[in-house]
Design an enzyme around this catalytic site. Structure first.
Site, PDB file in Angstrom:
ATOM      1  N   CYS A 110      -4.412  -4.365  -8.639  1.00  0.00           N
ATOM      2  CA  CYS A 110      -3.429  -5.489  -9.035  1.00  0.00           C
ATOM      3  C   CYS A 110      -2.020  -4.924  -8.597  1.00  0.00           C
ATOM      4  CB  CYS A 110      -3.512  -5.984 -10.510  1.00  0.00           C
ATOM      5  SG  CYS A 110      -5.301  -6.623 -10.913  1.00  0.00           S
ATOM      6  N   HIS A 243       2.910  -8.173 -14.342  1.00  0.00           N
ATOM      7  CA  HIS A 243       1.600  -8.486 -13.854  1.00  0.00           C
ATOM      8  C   HIS A 243       0.911  -9.398 -14.632  1.00  0.00           C
ATOM      9  CE1 HIS A 243      -2.346  -8.492 -12.415  1.00  0.00           C
ATOM     10  NE2 HIS A 243      -3.043  -7.626 -13.095  1.00  0.00           N
ATOM     11  N   ASN A 273      -5.734 -14.778 -14.360  1.00  0.00           N
ATOM     12  CA  ASN A 273      -5.325 -13.452 -13.688  1.00  0.00           C
ATOM     13  C   ASN A 273      -5.594 -13.661 -12.222  1.00  0.00           C
ATOM     14  OD1 ASN A 273      -5.198 -10.903 -12.827  1.00  0.00           O
ATOM     15  ND2 ASN A 273      -6.258  -9.998 -14.354  1.00  0.00           N
TER      16      ASN A 273
END
Length: 314
Positions: A110, A243, A273
């Protein structure tokens, strides 16, 4: 470096948490209380990481201050590729006939979006490129196991395209003041905390607590180091884009940094997500909110582990 234009693509299909209740028994409120997610975007049949990347680029074309064929570097960021040979960077190069560009892809879970920007920074520093396109895209639903009660309900799909130049073009862009990333494979559960391996049941997140502990630690420390290095106080940060992994992580970071709620940009409730694309998508969604003089900070944490932060100024 300067960000000239940003755009994103989110699939039209919204998948509510009720879908996962039928599969796992987890209630909608339990999912929301643990993750902050109510719906997530799901790629439709025929959509994949490459096609979503192309759509994100298309959405930016009318904002680009130079012809797209002037791009001389394309960097793709994803851990959920449609094709490991013809990467999303190559798909975009083909789709827009960008004949002069190098095309490469990077994966560090990520944090991949910031890693891609650091690669651009290196190409600019060595005078091998002047105009770059960074695409962050994730097709999590192609890899996730919806029946996995640990993490199947977290994942969303989407893509963002970020055009970056060595020189400034006009007054509408963002200046990249600083970027820093770090590999943390030696920390905690490292490569075992989140994994995606052939024939092992798709995306797995067996060590959620370990991820929470290290994500909250490093996303905060990356931010603090970045701001100190650039002599910017926390109260002077107009917006923070963390994030979008989990709302509990975001809340912990907000509290640790003593940020006001209106300083933190969040899209996880509706998008889920979206992996390495999450901060780039949020940047695109909020582009029109940024005013001259604003400081925008991004902080990320990736499975494996990895971390990073970036400071922008309007």
């Amino acid at each position: 470096m300067y960000i000239n234009a940003v755009a994103h693509y989110l699939p039209a299909t919204l998948l509510p948490s009720e879908y996962y209740t039928k599969l796992t028994g987890l209630t909608e409120e339990w999912i929301y209380s643990r993750s902050g997610i109510r719906t997530r975007r799901r790629a439709q049949s025929g959509e994949n990481t490459n096609t979503m990347s192309v759509e994100a680029v298309k959405a930016a074309l009318d904002r680009l201050p130079y012809p797209i064929r002037d791009i001389d570097l394309i960097v793709g960021a994803t851990y959920t590729p449609y094709d490991t040979v013809g990467t999303l960077a190559h798909a975009v190069q083909s789709g827009f006939d960008i004949s002069k560009a190098r095309a490469i892809s990077v994966s560090s879970a990520c944090s991949s979006f910031l890693n891609a920007l650091e690669i651009v920074e290196g190409y600019f520093a060595t005078h091998k490129a002047r105009k770059a396109l960074v695409i962050a895209a994730e097709h999590n639903s192609a890899y996730s196991d919806d029946s996995d009660g640990q993490s199947g309900h977290l994942w969303g799909d989407g893509a963002a395209a970020v055009f970056v130049s060595k020189e400034r073009y006009g007054n509408d862009g963002l200046e990249i003041l600083d970027i820093h990333t770090a590999g943390l494979g030696h920390v905690g559960k490292g490569p075992e905390a989140v994994y995606l391996r052939p024939n092992e049941g798709g995306l797995k997140m067996p060590h959620g607590r370990d991820i929470f502990v290290h994500a909250t630690k490093y996303m905060v420390s990356e931010m603090e180091s970045l701001l100190a290095r650039n002599h910017v106080a926390l109260e002077d940060v107009t917006y923070l884009i963390p994030h979008q992994a989990n709302m509990r992580i975001i809340n912990h970071i907000t509290q640790s940094l003593a940020l006001r709620d209106n300083q933190v940009i969040i899209n996880i409730e509706d998008a889920g997500n979206t992996g390495s694309a999450s901060t780039a998508i949020a940047l695109s969604q909020n582009w029109d909110r940024f005013n001259t003089g604003d400081f925008i900070a991004i902080t990320v944490f990736g499975g494996g582990y990895s971390s990073g932060a970036m400071l922008l100024r309007k």
